[in-house]
Each structure stands twice: as C-alpha cells, then as structure tokens.
Design a protein around this motif. Structure first.
Motif, PDB file in Angstrom:
ATOM      1  N   ASN A 373      13.992  66.873   0.154  1.00  0.00           N
ATOM      2  CA  ASN A 373      15.387  67.131  -0.031  1.00  0.00           C
ATOM      3  C   ASN A 373      15.502  68.452  -0.426  1.00  0.00           C
ATOM      4  OD1 ASN A 373      16.374  65.112   1.640  1.00  0.00           O
ATOM      5  ND2 ASN A 373      17.226  64.119  -0.328  1.00  0.00           N
ATOM      6  N   ARG A 421      25.563  61.576   5.352  1.00  0.00           N
ATOM      7  CA  ARG A 421      25.010  63.294   5.316  1.00  0.00           C
ATOM      8  C   ARG A 421      26.317  64.057   5.056  1.00  0.00           C
ATOM      9  NH1 ARG A 421      21.356  65.340   9.460  1.00  0.00           N
ATOM     10  NH2 ARG A 421      20.079  66.256   7.472  1.00  0.00           N
ATOM     11  N   SER A 425      24.801  70.152   5.682  1.00  0.00           N
ATOM     12  CA  SER A 425      23.543  69.781   6.038  1.00  0.00           C
ATOM     13  C   SER A 425      23.356  69.005   7.376  1.00  0.00           C
ATOM     14  CB  SER A 425      22.868  68.818   4.941  1.00  0.00           C
ATOM     15  OG  SER A 425      23.765  67.663   4.713  1.00  0.00           O
TER      16      SER A 425
HETATM   17  P1  ADP Z   1      19.012  63.469   4.653  1.00  0.00           P
HETATM   18  O1  ADP Z   1      17.797  62.756   5.759  1.00  0.00           O
HETATM   19  O2  ADP Z   1      19.910  63.619   5.489  1.00  0.00           O
HETATM   20  O3  ADP Z   1      18.171  64.391   4.001  1.00  0.00           O
HETATM   21  P2  ADP Z   1      19.305  61.994   2.247  1.00  0.00           P
HETATM   22  O4  ADP Z   1      19.351  60.552   2.136  1.00  0.00           O
HETATM   23  O5  ADP Z   1      17.908  62.232   1.633  1.00  0.00           O
HETATM   24  O6  ADP Z   1      19.266  62.239   3.886  1.00  0.00           O
HETATM   25  O7  ADP Z   1      20.295  62.778   1.735  1.00  0.00           O
HETATM   26  C1  ADP Z   1      21.562  62.560   1.896  1.00  0.00           C
HETATM   27  C2  ADP Z   1      22.543  64.063   1.896  1.00  0.00           C
HETATM   28  O8  ADP Z   1      22.569  64.277   0.465  1.00  0.00           O
HETATM   29  C3  ADP Z   1      21.979  64.875   2.654  1.00  0.00           C
HETATM   30  O9  ADP Z   1      22.261  64.766   4.052  1.00  0.00           O
HETATM   31  C4  ADP Z   1      22.283  66.234   2.038  1.00  0.00           C
HETATM   32  O10 ADP Z   1      23.742  66.402   2.450  1.00  0.00           O
HETATM   33  C5  ADP Z   1      22.415  65.642   0.610  1.00  0.00           C
HETATM   34  N1  ADP Z   1      21.593  66.241  -0.136  1.00  0.00           N
HETATM   35  C6  ADP Z   1      20.417  65.435  -0.524  1.00  0.00           C
HETATM   36  N2  ADP Z   1      19.545  66.142  -1.482  1.00  0.00           N
HETATM   37  C7  ADP Z   1      20.171  67.409  -1.739  1.00  0.00           C
HETATM   38  C8  ADP Z   1      19.678  68.506  -2.134  1.00  0.00           C
HETATM   39  N3  ADP Z   1      18.562  68.828  -3.123  1.00  0.00           N
HETATM   40  N4  ADP Z   1      20.610  69.528  -2.017  1.00  0.00           N
HETATM   41  C9  ADP Z   1      21.789  69.695  -1.368  1.00  0.00           C
HETATM   42  N5  ADP Z   1      22.200  68.558  -0.675  1.00  0.00           N
HETATM   43  C10 ADP Z   1      21.223  67.322  -0.872  1.00  0.00           C
END
Ligand code: ADP
Length: 470
Positions: A373, A421, A425
């Motif tokens: 991420n 999400r 993103s």
């Molecule tokens: P994804 O597969 O979309 O990355 P996650 O569960 O890992 O799903 O993360 C959920 C959401 O949290 C992401 O879609 C993103 O919008 C946000 N997110 C996660 N980590 C970060 C980060 N390091 N910086 C910014 N946004 C993040």
C-alpha cells in the motif's frame, strides 16, 4: 376470548407482583393487628386483676377491723352496688365449701375450682382464672385468695370491657383490612405496572424490529435503574446489530460489484475473440487474460476466506519465537525493486534482532500488505520508511510511514472495512481487502493497527504486537 384475556392477565409479571405485594402487605397488617390485640387484651386483663386484688385487700382489712359478719354484709352490698350481673363474692372454707355469698343466682353455673384451692393451700398467694359460661355474653375473671388463714374469698367479675373491646376490634379489623387490601392491591398494581412498563417498551421495540425497522430504539428514562440499564444494553445491542447488518449489506454489494467486473471482462474477452478472433494468437491472448482475471478472483476469494478464518480463529496460527527485525528486513528487500521501479525511496530502520512470539507466515503477509500500500499510494519521488522498535518490555512497534496521497478524515475510520477503497485510490489496482486482513492478523496476535494520515501529505501505519502471546 374473555377467558383467554383473563388467563393472559394472570400470567403477567405485574399480576404476580401485585399478588405478592398485596399478600405481604395483608400479612404484615394482620401481624400488626394481632400484636395490638394482644397488647390491649393483656392490659384489660391486668386492670381487671388489679381491681379484683384490691377487693381482696379491702375485705382482708375489713375482716381484721370489723369481723366476719361485716365482710359478709359488705360482700352482698358491694355486689348489689356494682350490679349482680357484674360481680359476685363467695366466702369459702379451706375445703372449698361455700358458707356465704352475694346474690349468686346469675352465677350459679360457676363452680369452685378445686385445683385453685389446692394451689392456695400449697402456698400460692392468689390464683386467677378466666372462664366462659354458656349463654353469658362476657367472659368471667375469677380470683381465689385468702382473707384469713381459714377463709378463702372467691371473687368474680364479668369482663365487660374485654367484650366491648373485642366487638369494636372486630369491626375495625374488618373495615380496616378491607380498605388496606384494596389499597395494597391498587398500589401494588400501580407499582408493578410502572416497573414492567420499561420491559413492555423493550418488547414493543423488539416486535417492531422483527417487523423490519432496525433503526428503532427503546426510550431510556434516565432514571438509572435496572430497566434503564436493560434498555441501554438492548439499544447498544441494536446499534451493534444495525452496524453489522449495514456492514454485511455493504460487503455483499461490494462482493457483487467486485465479482461482476472481472466476470464481465472475461465474458467480453471471450465474446470478442469468438466474434472476431480468427488466429491462434488471439485465442491464446483470451486464455491468458482469462487466467489473469481468474487469478484476481481467486486472490480475492482466498483473501476473504483468510480474513474470516483469522478473525474467527478457525485458522490456527502456529506461534513460535520469530525474529521480527529479520522479517521486516526481508520484506523491505522484497519490495525494494517495486519501489525502485516507481522511483520511491524505501528506507528500513530495524534493530539487529527483535524477537517475539508470532506466526511467521501471517506476519509476512501483513507486512507485505502495508508495504505494498505504502509504495502503491506514494507518487514518484516520495519516501516510504519502515521502522521497528520496542516501545516497552511488552510490545514491539512497527511503523510504515509514507509521503503519499494520504487519506481524508472521512475515509480514515473506514479503511480497515472489507472492500472499502478511498475515492482517490480507485484508479489504482486493488480490491480493498489488504488492510482488513492486516488488522485481523495483528489482532489474532493480540495486537492492533492504527493509522494517522493527512491528505496529500502521507500516512503512518503503526502496528503494535505483544512480545509474548497473551
Ligand atoms: P486496496 O487493495 O485498495 O489497497 P486496502 O484494504 O489495502 O485495499 O486499503 C484500503 C484503502 O485504504 C485503499 O483503497 C486506499 O484508499 C487506502 N489506503 C491504504 N493504505 C494507504 C496509504 N498508505 N496511503 C493512502 N491510502 C491508503
């Protein structure tokens, strides 16, 4: 119908409480009446006894002063003066023979109590007895006492005041008890209804909820009593159920949405290839794209299963002593090429060794998700820093800090939800399950993940893991 209603009423808690209340109240009132009755009757008897004893004293004095004849005459006069139906006197020999008496016609049924005479002869100073004579309204209190060593006086007095009190007492008792029982039942019913009204409100809310309105809540009266606590607990339970139902609904929407896109894509590719595809290459491309989409689907399904198993504890983790510092170092090495490709600087600040008891495989997965991420949501030129430290003797803290796109305050509380999400993103590849899994893993270890973030400035994910499994 009426019978059913009556039976229903009899089964209610309010009805049973009222019965108990009225029963206990009536019993207490009866005990109070009984004590009062005993007190008054004993007082009346004592007073009668005093009067009889004073007669004995008077006759003894008269006997000493004026002789036996004076006593005889005085007994007749005294009985007549008081009323021959009220008092009588008998002068007895030591054998219990009557040698003089007042007008005894009304009292002829009263015999000489030989036992009383015997007890007097054995040394008792006086003997009282109470007898009931058939056809006489009042009871009679009788005293046997020596007037002189050879004369015994038997004096009797009708217990008129006792009978009067008993009559009055019966009347008062019946009226008061009737009133008290009605009052107790009324007050009991009122109090019981008040007590169970809160329970009824909860029942009604529960019934309307089964009718489909999950948003309803039981009114809390702010009295702080048990019913209020029950209502608050019930409302909290409803809040939780409502959240869960909303989450489940959102999740099924998300699953449906996330499944539809790849399936639509697979179908589209197949359709286009079937319509237009003539060469082997095109069929090979279709197969490759289908495999890719299926892999994505399988990945999603497997991740979902893994989250569920980790959260429910079905998937037993194999806890062992692991070197977390080494694990983090390896994860950084693994993601170094990805970071380089994106021109993101990946720095890793970990101690030489940092041991804890945990599951190697799942911790690796958690680290991968966080690093993936951080790199994914950090634009070129940014930095991702990973560090490991022991903040106290009990916990190890891993921080993954990036200078990426950040998360808005609105999204922040929801990013750990399944399939969530953030809007900014959505253009990036992902299914919204990575953080859910990471948190489930941290919690399965007895730890947790927190996040702080500023939009367009970056985010810090902090994982706290206990050194020893609790
Ligand atoms: P994804 O597969 O979309 O990355 P996650 O569960 O890992 O799903 O993360 C959920 C959401 O949290 C992401 O879609 C993103 O919008 C946000 N997110 C996660 N980590 C970060 C980060 N390091 N910086 C910014 N946004 C993040």
């Amino acid at each position: 119908m009426f019978l059913r209603k009556r039976i229903n009423l009899r089964n209610t808690l309010a009805f049973r409480l009222t019965l108990w209340y009225a029963g206990v109240f009536t019993l207490s009132s009866c005990i109070a009446f009984l004590l009062f009755y005993m007190l008054i009757t004993s007082w009346i008897r004592d007073r009668t006894d005093q009067e009889l004893l004073s007669q004995v004293n008077r006759f003894s004095t008269l006997l000493v002063a004026e002789g036996f004849e004076a006593v005889k005459n005085d007994a007749v006069i005294e009985a007549q003066a008081a009323g021959i139906k009220k008092v009588f006197f008998r002068l007895l020999s030591l054998k219990g023979q009557v040698f003089s008496s007042s007008n005894i016609s009304y009292w002829k049924d009263i015999n000489i109590n030989e036992t009383a005479i015997r007890e007097l002869l054995q040394g008792s100073s006086h003997i009282f007895e109470t007898i009931t004579i058939p056809d006489h309204k009042d009871k009679v209190r009788i005293l046997y006492a020596f007037l002189s060593p050879s004369i015994i006086l038997q004096v009797g007095q009708a217990m008129e005041s006792y009978s009067r009190f008993l009559d009055a007492f019966k009347g008062i008792f019946i009226i008061t008890m009737t009133f008290l029982i009605i009052l107790a039942a009324g007050v009991g019913w009122f109090m019981a209804r008040r007590a169970v009204s809160g329970v009824e409100a909860i029942t009604q809310t529960a019934q309307s909820i089964s009718g489909g309105t999950l948003g309803k809540r039981v009114p809390v009266k702010e009295r702080g009593d048990e019913i209020d606590q029950l209502a608050m607990t019930f409302n909290q339970m409803l809040d939780r159920i409502q959240t869960l139902v909303t989450e489940i609904k959102e999740m099924s929407d998300n699953i449906a949405h996330d499944l539809r896109s790849p399936i639509t894509r697979i179908r589209g590719i197949a359709e286009v290839t079937l319509t237009d595809g003539k060469s082997m290459d095109e069929y090979e491309n279709m197969a490759a794209s289908t495999i890719e989409e299926c892999d994505r689907l399988l990945d999603m399904i497997n991740t979902m299963l893994m989250i569920s198993k980790t959260e429910s504890g079905v998937d037993k983790l194999s806890f062992e002593r692991i070197d977390l510092a080494n694990l983090v170092r390896e994860a950084c090495e693994l993601f170094e090429p990805t970071a380089e490709d994106k021109s993101v600087t990946l720095s890793c600040d970990v101690p030489q060794k940092s041991h804890l008891v945990g599951d190697n495989r799942t911790i690796q997965r958690m680290l991968s998700n966080l690093l993936d991420n951080a790199i994914k949501y950090t634009p070129s030129g940014g930095t991702v820093s990973v560090s490991v430290s022991e903040n106290d003797e009990r916990n190890i803290v891993i921080t993954v800090k990036d200078t990426g796109i950040g998360i808005s305050p609105n999204d922040l509380p929801r990013i750990f939800d399944r399939f969530y999400r953030c809007d900014q993103s959505r253009t990036t590849l992902g299914i919204g399950l990575g953080l859910s899994l990471a948190r489930a893993i941290a919690r399965a270890h007895g730890g947790d993940i927190t996040v702080t973030s500023l939009l367009n400035q970056g985010s810090i994910f902090t994982v706290t893991l206990p050194i020893l499994k609790s």
